[in-house]
Design a protein around this motif. Structure first.
Motif, PDB file in Angstrom:
ATOM      1  N   VAL A   1       0.840  -1.201   0.000  1.00  0.00           N
ATOM      2  CA  VAL A   1       0.000   0.000   0.000  1.00  0.00           C
ATOM      3  C   VAL A   1       0.875   1.250   0.000  1.00  0.00           C
ATOM      4  N   ALA A   2       1.907   1.250   0.826  1.00  0.00           N
ATOM      5  CA  ALA A   2       2.815   2.402   0.874  1.00  0.00           C
ATOM      6  C   ALA A   2       3.438   2.654  -0.492  1.00  0.00           C
ATOM      7  N   GLU A   3       3.785   1.598  -1.176  1.00  0.00           N
ATOM      8  CA  GLU A   3       4.357   1.729  -2.524  1.00  0.00           C
ATOM      9  C   GLU A   3       3.307   2.247  -3.506  1.00  0.00           C
ATOM     10  N   ASN A   4       2.082   1.744  -3.374  1.00  0.00           N
ATOM     11  CA  ASN A   4       1.005   2.131  -4.287  1.00  0.00           C
ATOM     12  C   ASN A   4       0.590   3.591  -4.141  1.00  0.00           C
ATOM     13  N   ILE A   5       0.750   4.168  -2.967  1.00  0.00           N
ATOM     14  CA  ILE A   5       0.304   5.554  -2.770  1.00  0.00           C
ATOM     15  C   ILE A   5       1.443   6.568  -2.852  1.00  0.00           C
ATOM     16  N   LYS A   6       2.668   6.112  -3.111  1.00  0.00           N
ATOM     17  CA  LYS A   6       3.777   7.065  -3.298  1.00  0.00           C
ATOM     18  C   LYS A   6       3.447   8.045  -4.413  1.00  0.00           C
ATOM     19  N   GLN A   7       2.888   7.535  -5.462  1.00  0.00           N
ATOM     20  CA  GLN A   7       2.363   8.335  -6.575  1.00  0.00           C
ATOM     21  C   GLN A   7       0.853   8.213  -6.473  1.00  0.00           C
TER      22      GLN A   7
ATOM     23  N   PHE B   1      -5.868   3.782   0.281  1.00  0.00           N
ATOM     24  CA  PHE B   1      -4.892   4.661   0.910  1.00  0.00           C
ATOM     25  C   PHE B   1      -4.494   4.205   2.321  1.00  0.00           C
ATOM     26  N   ASP B   2      -4.933   3.017   2.723  1.00  0.00           N
ATOM     27  CA  ASP B   2      -4.642   2.440   4.036  1.00  0.00           C
ATOM     28  C   ASP B   2      -4.992   3.415   5.167  1.00  0.00           C
ATOM     29  N   VAL B   3      -6.220   3.889   5.150  1.00  0.00           N
ATOM     30  CA  VAL B   3      -6.709   4.816   6.167  1.00  0.00           C
ATOM     31  C   VAL B   3      -7.463   4.022   7.219  1.00  0.00           C
ATOM     32  N   LYS B   4      -7.076   4.236   8.479  1.00  0.00           N
ATOM     33  CA  LYS B   4      -7.721   3.504   9.562  1.00  0.00           C
ATOM     34  C   LYS B   4      -8.247   4.422  10.655  1.00  0.00           C
ATOM     35  N   SER B   5      -8.145   5.729  10.473  1.00  0.00           N
ATOM     36  CA  SER B   5      -8.630   6.643  11.499  1.00  0.00           C
ATOM     37  C   SER B   5      -9.254   7.869  10.842  1.00  0.00           C
ATOM     38  N   LEU B   6     -10.062   8.548  11.619  1.00  0.00           N
ATOM     39  CA  LEU B   6     -10.715   9.773  11.163  1.00  0.00           C
ATOM     40  C   LEU B   6     -10.344  10.913  12.091  1.00  0.00           C
ATOM     41  N   PRO B   7     -10.089  12.074  11.577  1.00  0.00           N
ATOM     42  CA  PRO B   7      -9.842  12.334  10.165  1.00  0.00           C
ATOM     43  C   PRO B   7      -8.472  11.804   9.759  1.00  0.00           C
ATOM     44  N   CYS B   8      -8.280  11.714   8.477  1.00  0.00           N
ATOM     45  CA  CYS B   8      -6.969  11.364   7.933  1.00  0.00           C
ATOM     46  C   CYS B   8      -6.693  12.325   6.793  1.00  0.00           C
ATOM     47  N   LEU B   9      -5.537  12.951   6.822  1.00  0.00           N
ATOM     48  CA  LEU B   9      -5.144  13.891   5.785  1.00  0.00           C
ATOM     49  C   LEU B   9      -4.016  13.265   4.968  1.00  0.00           C
ATOM     50  N   ILE B  10      -4.160  13.327   3.658  1.00  0.00           N
ATOM     51  CA  ILE B  10      -3.141  12.780   2.767  1.00  0.00           C
ATOM     52  C   ILE B  10      -2.687  13.908   1.866  1.00  0.00           C
ATOM     53  N   LEU B  11      -1.403  14.210   1.920  1.00  0.00           N
ATOM     54  CA  LEU B  11      -0.838  15.349   1.212  1.00  0.00           C
ATOM     55  C   LEU B  11      -0.021  14.885   0.015  1.00  0.00           C
ATOM     56  N   TYR B  12      -0.344  15.446  -1.160  1.00  0.00           N
ATOM     57  CA  TYR B  12       0.409  15.189  -2.385  1.00  0.00           C
ATOM     58  C   TYR B  12       0.930  16.512  -2.925  1.00  0.00           C
ATOM     59  N   ASN B  13       2.140  16.476  -3.455  1.00  0.00           N
ATOM     60  CA  ASN B  13       2.689  17.693  -4.056  1.00  0.00           C
ATOM     61  C   ASN B  13       2.095  17.893  -5.452  1.00  0.00           C
ATOM     62  N   LYS B  14       2.503  18.946  -6.130  1.00  0.00           N
ATOM     63  CA  LYS B  14       1.935  19.289  -7.439  1.00  0.00           C
ATOM     64  C   LYS B  14       2.237  18.235  -8.506  1.00  0.00           C
ATOM     65  N   ASP B  15       3.264  17.405  -8.273  1.00  0.00           N
ATOM     66  CA  ASP B  15       3.606  16.330  -9.203  1.00  0.00           C
ATOM     67  C   ASP B  15       2.904  15.018  -8.854  1.00  0.00           C
ATOM     68  N   ARG B  16       1.997  15.071  -7.874  1.00  0.00           N
ATOM     69  CA  ARG B  16       1.195  13.929  -7.424  1.00  0.00           C
ATOM     70  C   ARG B  16       2.021  12.879  -6.678  1.00  0.00           C
ATOM     71  N   ASN B  17       3.116  13.327  -6.053  1.00  0.00           N
ATOM     72  CA  ASN B  17       3.921  12.453  -5.209  1.00  0.00           C
ATOM     73  C   ASN B  17       3.516  12.659  -3.760  1.00  0.00           C
ATOM     74  N   LEU B  18       3.437  11.569  -3.016  1.00  0.00           N
ATOM     75  CA  LEU B  18       3.023  11.627  -1.618  1.00  0.00           C
ATOM     76  C   LEU B  18       4.023  12.419  -0.785  1.00  0.00           C
ATOM     77  N   ILE B  19       3.498  13.359  -0.021  1.00  0.00           N
ATOM     78  CA  ILE B  19       4.318  14.089   0.947  1.00  0.00           C
ATOM     79  C   ILE B  19       4.216  13.372   2.284  1.00  0.00           C
ATOM     80  N   GLU B  20       2.966  13.181   2.722  1.00  0.00           N
ATOM     81  CA  GLU B  20       2.763  12.517   4.012  1.00  0.00           C
ATOM     82  C   GLU B  20       1.298  12.151   4.190  1.00  0.00           C
TER      83      GLU B  20
END
Length: 173
Positions: free
Chosen positions: A34-40, A136-155
């Motif tokens: 999952v971590a690999e799948n959401i890097k992009q 996105f392997d989300v297990k809690s609420l809220p969960c924020l997923i940040l992507y940069n302008k190139d669609r790469n995972l920040i955090e």
């Protein structure tokens, strides 16, 4: 009888340990995948509040994206939305996508509560099939997923977080 126990008990214990070890290894491999799948940013397809299909192709190009996975009945989610609403001028260069597994009416009511429907950089979408959490392997609420302008995972941030922290992560990336 004691002879059988001396033989069976170690076999049972070893079997249980092997099963537990397999499950732990399987869970670790799943998390790595999952971590690999959401890097992009992965492909997704959900419905917006008007019932139109919304995919990552609908996101503006060259603009960072903040996914906010929420539930309208979650107090922390409500506080997060309130902080976003109070800091909209600081977030105007970030595309914000609120996503929930709730029905569209509940999502719309939540958006109206915080006066967030009229902003071009904010979108509300419904995950009616509840696939966002697994993708996105989300297990809690809220969960924020940040992507940069190139669609790469920040955090991926679990739980409520201050807007200043979110901005810092976007601008220090």
């Amino acid at each position: 009888m004691k002879k059988y126990l001396k033989i069976i008990l170690p076999i049972v214990v070893i079997s249980l340990l092997a099963i537990m070890g397999y499950k732990v290894a399987d869970k670790i491999n799943y998390k790595k995948q999952v971590a690999e799948n959401i890097k992009q940013m992965p492909f997704f397809s959900y419905l917006d509040l008007e019932g139109n299909v919304f995919t990552k192709e609908n996101l503006p190009k060259n603009k960072p994206v903040l996914f906010v996975y929420f539930n309208s009945e979650c107090d922390f989610c409500n506080h997060e939305a309130e902080m976003i609403q109070q800091n909209l001028e600081k977030l105007e260069d970030i595309q914000i996508v609120f996503i929930s597994f709730e029905k569209t009416d509940s999502i719309k009511e939540f958006a109206q509560k915080y006066s967030l429907l009229q902003y071009d950089n904010i979108t509300f979408i419904s995950d009616s099939k509840a696939t966002f959490a697994t993708t996105f392997d989300v297990k809690s609420l809220p969960c924020l997923i940040l992507y940069n302008k190139d669609r790469n995972l920040i955090e991926k941030i679990k739980g409520q977080v201050k807007i200043e922290t979110v901005l810092e992560k976007f601008y220090n990336y």
